[in-house]
Scaffold this active site. Structure first.
Site, PDB file in Angstrom:
ATOM      1  N   SER A  77      -1.333  -4.518   4.874  1.00  0.00           N
ATOM      2  CA  SER A  77      -0.982  -4.057   3.533  1.00  0.00           C
ATOM      3  C   SER A  77      -1.764  -4.836   2.467  1.00  0.00           C
ATOM      4  CB  SER A  77       0.517  -4.253   3.312  1.00  0.00           C
ATOM      5  OG  SER A  77       0.817  -5.631   3.375  1.00  0.00           O
ATOM      6  N   ALA A 105      -0.542  -6.131  -0.161  1.00  0.00           N
ATOM      7  CA  ALA A 105       0.220  -7.315  -0.581  1.00  0.00           C
ATOM      8  C   ALA A 105      -0.115  -8.512   0.309  1.00  0.00           C
ATOM      9  CB  ALA A 105       1.719  -7.011  -0.525  1.00  0.00           C
ATOM     10  N   GLU A 127      -9.228  -4.854   5.166  1.00  0.00           N
ATOM     11  CA  GLU A 127      -8.998  -3.400   5.221  1.00  0.00           C
ATOM     12  C   GLU A 127      -7.528  -3.190   4.889  1.00  0.00           C
ATOM     13  OE1 GLU A 127     -11.186  -1.202   5.432  1.00  0.00           O
ATOM     14  OE2 GLU A 127     -12.899  -2.068   6.480  1.00  0.00           O
ATOM     15  N   CYS A 168      -3.873   4.268   7.764  1.00  0.00           N
ATOM     16  CA  CYS A 168      -4.374   3.831   6.450  1.00  0.00           C
ATOM     17  C   CYS A 168      -5.145   4.931   5.752  1.00  0.00           C
ATOM     18  CB  CYS A 168      -5.246   2.594   6.609  1.00  0.00           C
ATOM     19  SG  CYS A 168      -6.597   2.855   7.765  1.00  0.00           S
TER      20      CYS A 168
HETATM   21  P1  NAD Z   1       1.470  -6.145   6.913  1.00  0.00           P
HETATM   22  O1  NAD Z   1       0.603  -6.554   5.787  1.00  0.00           O
HETATM   23  O2  NAD Z   1       2.930  -6.226   6.749  1.00  0.00           O
HETATM   24  O3  NAD Z   1       1.133  -6.989   8.222  1.00  0.00           O
HETATM   25  C1  NAD Z   1      -0.177  -7.049   8.754  1.00  0.00           C
HETATM   26  C2  NAD Z   1      -0.345  -8.355   9.522  1.00  0.00           C
HETATM   27  O4  NAD Z   1      -0.280  -9.461   8.630  1.00  0.00           O
HETATM   28  C3  NAD Z   1       0.703  -8.596  10.619  1.00  0.00           C
HETATM   29  O5  NAD Z   1       0.026  -9.101  11.770  1.00  0.00           O
HETATM   30  C4  NAD Z   1       1.574  -9.681   9.986  1.00  0.00           C
HETATM   31  O6  NAD Z   1       2.207 -10.514  10.945  1.00  0.00           O
HETATM   32  C5  NAD Z   1       0.561 -10.480   9.192  1.00  0.00           C
HETATM   33  N1  NAD Z   1       1.097 -11.298   8.088  1.00  0.00           N
HETATM   34  C6  NAD Z   1       2.268 -11.194   7.448  1.00  0.00           C
HETATM   35  N2  NAD Z   1       2.373 -12.111   6.468  1.00  0.00           N
HETATM   36  C7  NAD Z   1       1.213 -12.816   6.482  1.00  0.00           C
HETATM   37  C8  NAD Z   1       0.684 -13.873   5.682  1.00  0.00           C
HETATM   38  N3  NAD Z   1       1.378 -14.417   4.677  1.00  0.00           N
HETATM   39  N4  NAD Z   1      -0.568 -14.318   5.946  1.00  0.00           N
HETATM   40  C9  NAD Z   1      -1.305 -13.758   6.931  1.00  0.00           C
HETATM   41  N5  NAD Z   1      -0.839 -12.766   7.738  1.00  0.00           N
HETATM   42  C10 NAD Z   1       0.388 -12.299   7.497  1.00  0.00           C
HETATM   43  O7  NAD Z   1       0.999  -4.649   7.283  1.00  0.00           O
HETATM   44  P2  NAD Z   1       1.637  -3.661   8.339  1.00  0.00           P
HETATM   45  O8  NAD Z   1       2.970  -3.198   7.805  1.00  0.00           O
HETATM   46  O9  NAD Z   1       1.579  -4.266   9.701  1.00  0.00           O
HETATM   47  O10 NAD Z   1       0.603  -2.453   8.312  1.00  0.00           O
HETATM   48  C11 NAD Z   1       0.702  -1.378   7.408  1.00  0.00           C
HETATM   49  C12 NAD Z   1      -0.324  -1.513   6.286  1.00  0.00           C
HETATM   50  O11 NAD Z   1      -1.623  -1.701   6.851  1.00  0.00           O
HETATM   51  C13 NAD Z   1      -0.454  -0.284   5.432  1.00  0.00           C
HETATM   52  O12 NAD Z   1      -0.520  -0.647   4.061  1.00  0.00           O
HETATM   53  C14 NAD Z   1      -1.769   0.342   5.859  1.00  0.00           C
HETATM   54  O13 NAD Z   1      -2.393   1.150   4.889  1.00  0.00           O
HETATM   55  C15 NAD Z   1      -2.559  -0.865   6.201  1.00  0.00           C
HETATM   56  N6  NAD Z   1      -3.656  -0.522   7.108  1.00  0.00           N
HETATM   57  C16 NAD Z   1      -4.916  -0.487   6.619  1.00  0.00           C
HETATM   58  C17 NAD Z   1      -5.977  -0.120   7.434  1.00  0.00           C
HETATM   59  C18 NAD Z   1      -7.380  -0.032   6.908  1.00  0.00           C
HETATM   60  O14 NAD Z   1      -8.320   0.030   7.716  1.00  0.00           O
HETATM   61  N7  NAD Z   1      -7.598  -0.049   5.622  1.00  0.00           N
HETATM   62  C19 NAD Z   1      -5.723   0.205   8.769  1.00  0.00           C
HETATM   63  C20 NAD Z   1      -4.415   0.151   9.240  1.00  0.00           C
HETATM   64  C21 NAD Z   1      -3.393  -0.237   8.389  1.00  0.00           C
END
Ligand code: NAD
Length: 468
Positions: A222, A224, A243, A277
């Site tokens: 995400s 965020a 990404e 995504c």
């Molecule tokens: P997320 O951001 O909640 O989690 C992603 C990863 O980050 C997980 O492995 C999580 O454990 C880790 N994480 C959590 N807090 C962290 C921190 N403070 N520091 C570092 N890592 C941390 O996302 P999600 O819910 O797993 O995935 C959904 C999101 O991903 C959607 O917004 C989607 O659009 C995006 N996404 C983007 C792409 C792209 O190629 N642009 C592809 C797939 C998903």
């Protein structure tokens, strides 16, 4: 139940405790993953750092060969990997589901063998010689999400190892099992310490982003969390590929045949039950064809079975987790309260499992959260427009800029409109199709840098210029 270990320095490692991974179709436990700690992360980074000099010194030909061998090894385990992905994500085995995901992983791994690490000659004549070399950066840290867990892990691992780096992977705790198995397979091919995996809580991701021995972070997730990764990577000036989230607009022009484009629109929006995504997340349809497009999509929805991904009859699965389910429920309820007309769906199932039906919401506009925010689920807002300049402005009025699409019989017009969209990829009469040879990435708040193709590989390299 199978135990899925972490792999650190070529050795399997269990943790003192495990955590449950939930099957989203049933609510049952799909498997258990090691609850890794910051000490495990330290060991993994140390192993990757130790393995780097010898791995980087290998002939390029050897690393090309590794990519082909990895592709073949994944392919040989397609069915077992697909079953695992379906159990941890809920997506169907068939169609655009988990077998497709494993097939994509083979395709991306195999294609990397053809990418070049050769130096580029900027000048080579009587006046002098200037050569630009590509060199690996060192240890890469990879953090992946739960929606396409194995494919995204491959998108991070393969360019890293193709270009001579070593890597530590941290999958999402929501769906870590296929990545654990993937790294185990890769470790039967690569030297110990080149690819390591640590599972556990989010704090491991946070520690990776700040780790002084990690030279580059590649993060998919995400926006965020991407901001947090960027912030903590700043102190050590890491290279970054981010990404992030998308809220892709599709624009349907009045010259289309609604029946002809309906299937492309449907799968553009609802691949992986909308949890993608680069899926179509806002559909702008010209007044002349608005009702016909709504009717065709509604008809098609009725013909798309949703249920357990393990049942070969189903082409759509549940939402992967409860948080995502609740988000979709809230966005649709809010859209209804703001005058949205539900054409189909709109009522969550009561369980078991996180099933939410394909939902089409007509007569909404920008300003409604279902339009403005990334829903990441099976609810598509359909927005009416009559003026092309105004609809381009509405499509661009969003902080995200991942992808977009234009649907028209007039390709020239489609290409001209594509250039006016503020996003990284635009498809004409399709949405979301990606390829290993074509760079993919977001503009605006959808990310930094690109993945895939030569441009994607270059993000894993330092450039060194030699004069003379
Ligand atoms: P997320 O951001 O909640 O989690 C992603 C990863 O980050 C997980 O492995 C999580 O454990 C880790 N994480 C959590 N807090 C962290 C921190 N403070 N520091 C570092 N890592 C941390 O996302 P999600 O819910 O797993 O995935 C959904 C999101 O991903 C959607 O917004 C989607 O659009 C995006 N996404 C983007 C792409 C792209 O190629 N642009 C592809 C797939 C998903």
């Amino acid at each position: 139940m199978t135990d899925y270990p972490m792999i650190i320095g070529g050795e399997t490692r269990m943790a003192d405790s495990t955590f449950d991974v939930t099957d989203p179709a049933t609510g049952d436990v799909a498997g258990q993953a090691p609850n890794g700690t910051l000490a495990d992360l330290e060991d993994a980074v140390a192993a990757a750092k130790a393995a780097f000099p010898a791995y980087a010194a290998l002939p390029d030909e050897t690393r090309r060969g590794y990519c082909s061998q990895i592709a073949a090894a994944i392919e040989a385990e397609t069915e077992a990997l697909a079953q695992l992905i379906t159990r941890e994500t809920g997506k169907p085995l068939q169609g655009l589901g988990s077998r497709f995901e494993v097939g994509g992983a083979c395709g991306w791994a195999g294609y990397a063998a053809s990418l070049s690490m050769e130096p580029e000659m900027i000048q080579d004549d009587n006046e002098g010689r200037v050569a630009m070399h590509r060199k690996p950066v060192g240890v890469v840290g990879s953090i992946t999400p739960w929606n396409w867990p194995m494919l995204i892990a491959i998108w991070h691992i393969i360019p890293a190892v193709r270009s001579g780096n070593t890597i530590v992977v941290k999958p999402s705790p929501m769906a870590p099992l296929s990545t654990l198995r993937l790294v185990e397979i890769i470790n039967t091919i690569l030297p110990a310490g080149v690819v390591n995996v640590v599972t556990g809580p989010d704090e491991i991701g946070a520690a990776m982003s700040a780790h002084p021995d990690i030279a580059k972070m590649v993060f998919t997730g995400s926006s965020a969390t991407g901001v947090k990764v960027m912030r903590s990577a700043a102190d050590t000036l890491k290279k970054l590929t981010l990404e992030l989230g998308g809220n892709d607009a599709g624009i349907v022009l009045p010259d289309v045949d609604p029946a002809e484009i309906a299937e492309g629109l449907f799968w553009g929006a609802f691949i992986n039950t909308g949890q993608t995504c680069g899926a179509l997340k806002r559909l702008y349809v010209h007044d002349d064809v608005y009702d016909a497009v709504c009717d065709e999509l509604t008809k098609l929805t009725a013909a798309m079975p949703m249920g357990s991904g393990l049942d070969e009859a189903n082409v759509l699965g549940p939402l992967q987790n409860r948080m995502q389910f609740d988000k979709v429920v809230a966005l649709v309820e809010d859209a209804k309260a703001q005058g949205g007309r539900v054409l189909t769906g709109g009522a969550p199932s009561t369980g078991p499992g996180n099933f939410y039906p394909i939902t089409l919401v007509a007569d909404v506009d920008n300003g409604v959260p279902l339009v403005d925010e990334e829903q990441f689920g099976p609810a598509l807002p359909i927005i009416r427009y009559s003026d092309i300049d105004e609809v381009i402005a509405r499509a661009n009025d969003n902080p995200n800029g991942l992808g977009g699409s234009v649907w028209t019989r007039d390709l020239e017009k489609g290409r001209a409109l594509a250039l006016r969209l503020e996003c990284g990829s635009v498809w004409i009469n399709a949405h979301g199709a990606i390829r290993p040879d074509v760079p993919f990435g977001g503009t605006k708040q959808s990310g930094l840098g690109v993945e895939f193709g030569q441009a994607g590989l270059d993000e894993y390299c330092d450039r060194q210029v030699v004069f003379g």
